[in-house]
Design a protein around this motif. Structure first.
Motif, PDB file in Angstrom:
ATOM      1  N   GLN A  13       0.852  -1.200  -0.179  1.00 23.41           N
ATOM      2  CA  GLN A  13       0.051  -0.089  -0.132  1.00 23.41           C
ATOM      3  C   GLN A  13       0.716   1.400  -0.067  1.00 23.41           C
ATOM      4  O   GLN A  13       0.500   2.225  -0.681  1.00 23.41           O
ATOM      5  CB  GLN A  13      -1.039  -0.011   1.158  1.00 23.41           C
ATOM      6  N   LYS A  14       2.174   1.344   0.625  1.00 22.95           N
ATOM      7  CA  LYS A  14       2.996   2.155   0.809  1.00 22.95           C
ATOM      8  C   LYS A  14       3.606   2.671  -0.871  1.00 22.95           C
ATOM      9  O   LYS A  14       3.538   3.752  -1.334  1.00 22.95           O
ATOM     10  CB  LYS A  14       4.165   2.063   1.576  1.00 22.95           C
ATOM     11  N   SER A  23      -4.410   7.957  -1.827  1.00 19.96           N
ATOM     12  CA  SER A  23      -3.723   7.965  -0.495  1.00 19.96           C
ATOM     13  C   SER A  23      -3.619   6.398  -0.130  1.00 19.96           C
ATOM     14  O   SER A  23      -4.192   5.432  -0.455  1.00 19.96           O
ATOM     15  CB  SER A  23      -4.903   8.490   0.604  1.00 19.96           C
ATOM     16  N   ARG A  24      -2.737   6.259   1.223  1.00 22.94           N
ATOM     17  CA  ARG A  24      -2.546   4.926   1.408  1.00 22.94           C
ATOM     18  C   ARG A  24      -3.701   4.185   1.860  1.00 22.94           C
ATOM     19  O   ARG A  24      -3.941   3.030   1.622  1.00 22.94           O
ATOM     20  CB  ARG A  24      -1.452   4.973   2.580  1.00 22.94           C
ATOM     21  N   ARG A  25      -4.576   4.910   2.660  1.00 22.31           N
ATOM     22  CA  ARG A  25      -6.045   4.286   3.028  1.00 22.31           C
ATOM     23  C   ARG A  25      -6.590   3.777   1.708  1.00 22.31           C
ATOM     24  O   ARG A  25      -7.165   2.815   2.162  1.00 22.31           O
ATOM     25  CB  ARG A  25      -6.703   5.184   4.042  1.00 22.31           C
ATOM     26  N   ARG A  26      -6.621   4.691   0.876  1.00 25.84           N
ATOM     27  CA  ARG A  26      -7.605   4.266  -0.219  1.00 25.84           C
ATOM     28  C   ARG A  26      -6.865   3.144  -0.945  1.00 25.84           C
ATOM     29  O   ARG A  26      -7.431   2.236  -1.647  1.00 25.84           O
ATOM     30  CB  ARG A  26      -7.630   5.502  -1.323  1.00 25.84           C
ATOM     31  N   CYS A  27      -5.391   2.965  -0.941  1.00 20.54           N
ATOM     32  CA  CYS A  27      -4.992   1.969  -1.640  1.00 20.54           C
ATOM     33  C   CYS A  27      -5.194   0.488  -0.764  1.00 20.54           C
ATOM     34  O   CYS A  27      -5.207  -0.389  -1.522  1.00 20.54           O
ATOM     35  CB  CYS A  27      -3.308   2.212  -1.799  1.00 20.54           C
ATOM     36  N   GLU A  28      -5.224   0.799   0.348  1.00 21.70           N
ATOM     37  CA  GLU A  28      -5.619  -0.482   1.133  1.00 21.70           C
ATOM     38  C   GLU A  28      -7.067  -0.909   0.817  1.00 21.70           C
ATOM     39  O   GLU A  28      -7.416  -2.154   0.670  1.00 21.70           O
ATOM     40  CB  GLU A  28      -5.774  -0.182   2.710  1.00 21.70           C
ATOM     41  N   GLN A  29      -7.970   0.103   0.510  1.00 22.21           N
ATOM     42  CA  GLN A  29      -9.209  -0.195   0.139  1.00 22.21           C
ATOM     43  C   GLN A  29      -9.216  -1.067  -1.185  1.00 22.21           C
ATOM     44  O   GLN A  29     -10.093  -2.079  -1.549  1.00 22.21           O
ATOM     45  CB  GLN A  29     -10.327   0.741   0.129  1.00 22.21           C
ATOM     46  N   MET A  46      -3.105  -7.120   3.888  1.00 19.71           N
ATOM     47  CA  MET A  46      -2.255  -5.705   3.984  1.00 19.71           C
ATOM     48  C   MET A  46      -0.979  -5.851   4.452  1.00 19.71           C
ATOM     49  O   MET A  46      -0.231  -4.896   4.310  1.00 19.71           O
ATOM     50  CB  MET A  46      -2.901  -4.822   5.278  1.00 19.71           C
TER      51      MET A  46
END
Length: 247
Positions: A13-14, A23-29, A46
Motif C-alpha cells: 500500500q505504501k 492515499s495509503r488508506r484508499r490503496c488499502e481499500q 495488508m
C-alpha cells in the motif's frame, strides 16, 4: 510472487501511494476490493511487502511503474530538426525543444531529419535500450503522403513483404486513407528499425514519400500534441511502455 520475509521489501500500500495511485488508506481499500495484482496474483492482505523495482504491480489491470527519478518525455519532432542532442554540423537539433530541461536526456531510436512526429526522450537507459532493440519488435505507426494513386491491393503486397538491398521487409498493417490529385495518404505499422525503412519500402513499390510522420510508438500516441511541443508521459503511459518490452 516470491514471499519476502517480514524485514524485506516495502509494504504494497505504501508503494501504491508513493506511485500516486491514491492515499495509503484508499490503496488499502483497493487491495481489499481485489483490484491489485502483484506478478499476476491478486493481493488482498495488508501486510504484503514487495520489491517496487522487480515485482510487476497492477491496479485494475494497469501497470504501476516503479517510482523513479527518471524523466520520460514525448516530443513531436518537427521536420528539419536532427535527431541528435548536439549536432556537429550546427543544424537545429533536439536541444532547441528542451531548453528548460535540467536532465541529460537521450532519444529512443531516430527519426530522419525530414520526418516529423513522435519521439521518446528519457534518461532511463535500460528502458530505452529495450524499446530500441529489434528483439522486442515494438510497433511504430506512420502516416505518409506519397506520390501516385495507391491501390487497396497494395496492402497485401506489403504485408507479404518486398526485398530491399539490405534484405526483405514487410509492414504489419497498411491502409489507404485518401487519394487526391495524383497523391495518396496512407497509414502503416512496422516493427523493423532499419534506416529509412518506411521511405524505402514505399519507394520500392512506386510510391515515393512526399511527407512522413510517426504517429505512434508502441502504446504511445502522438494525439494532438503540437509540432515542436513536448510533454511528460503519464503514469499509465510509462507502465504501458514497461509492459511493451516485458520479457
Amino acid at each position: 510472487m516470491t514471499e519476502p520475509s517480514s524485514l524485506e521489501g516495502v509494504r504494497l500500500q505504501k508503494v501504491l501511494a508513493q506511485a500516486g495511485i491514491a492515499s495509503r488508506r484508499r490503496c488499502e481499500q483497493l487491495m481489499a476490493d481485489g483490484r491489485v495484482e502483484v506478478n499476476g496474483e491478486t493481493v488482498t492482505q495488508m501486510g504484503v511487502r514487495v520489491d517496487p523495482v522487480a515485482d510487476v504491480i497492477r491496479v485494475d489491470g494497469k501497470r504501476v511503474p516503479p517510482r523513479t527519478d527518471h524523466a520520460y518525455l514525448l516530443v513531436n519532432k518537427p521536420r528539419g530538426v536532427v535527431t541528435s542532442m548536439a549536432d556537429e554540423r550546427g543544424r537545429p537539433d533536439l536541444r532547441s525543444l528542451l531548453a528548460d530541461r535540467p536532465e541529460r536526456l537521450f532519444h529512443v531510436g531516430r527519426l530522419d531529419t525530414d520526418t516529423s512526429g513522435l519521439l521518446i526522450l528519457t534518461n532511463d537507459g535500460d528502458l530505452a535500450h529495450r524499446l530500441a532493440h529489434p528483439s522486442f519488435e515494438v510497433t511504430k505507426t506512420y502516416v505518409a503522403l506519397v506520390k501516385g494513386d495507391a491501390s487497396d491491393a497494395l496492402g497485401s503486397r506489403l504485408r507479404e513483404g518486398v526485398r530491399l538491398d539490405d534484405g526483405p521487409a514487410a509492414v504489419d498493417r497498411f491502409r489507404v486513407v485518401d487519394r487526391s490529385r495524383g497523391r495518396s495518404l496512407v497509414e502503416l505499422d512496422v516493427h523493423i528499425g532499419r534506416n529509412r525503412i518506411v521511405r524505402r519500402i514505399l519507394d520500392h513499390v512506386g510510391h515515393p514519400v512526399v511527407e512522413l510522420t510517426r504517429t505512434a510508438f508502441g502504446p504511445l500516441r502522438l494525439g494532438d500534441l503540437a509540432v515542436g511541443a513536448t510533454r511528460e508521459l503519464s503514469r499509465d503511459e510509462i507502465g504501458a511502455l514497461f509492459d511493451s518490452v516485458e520479457t
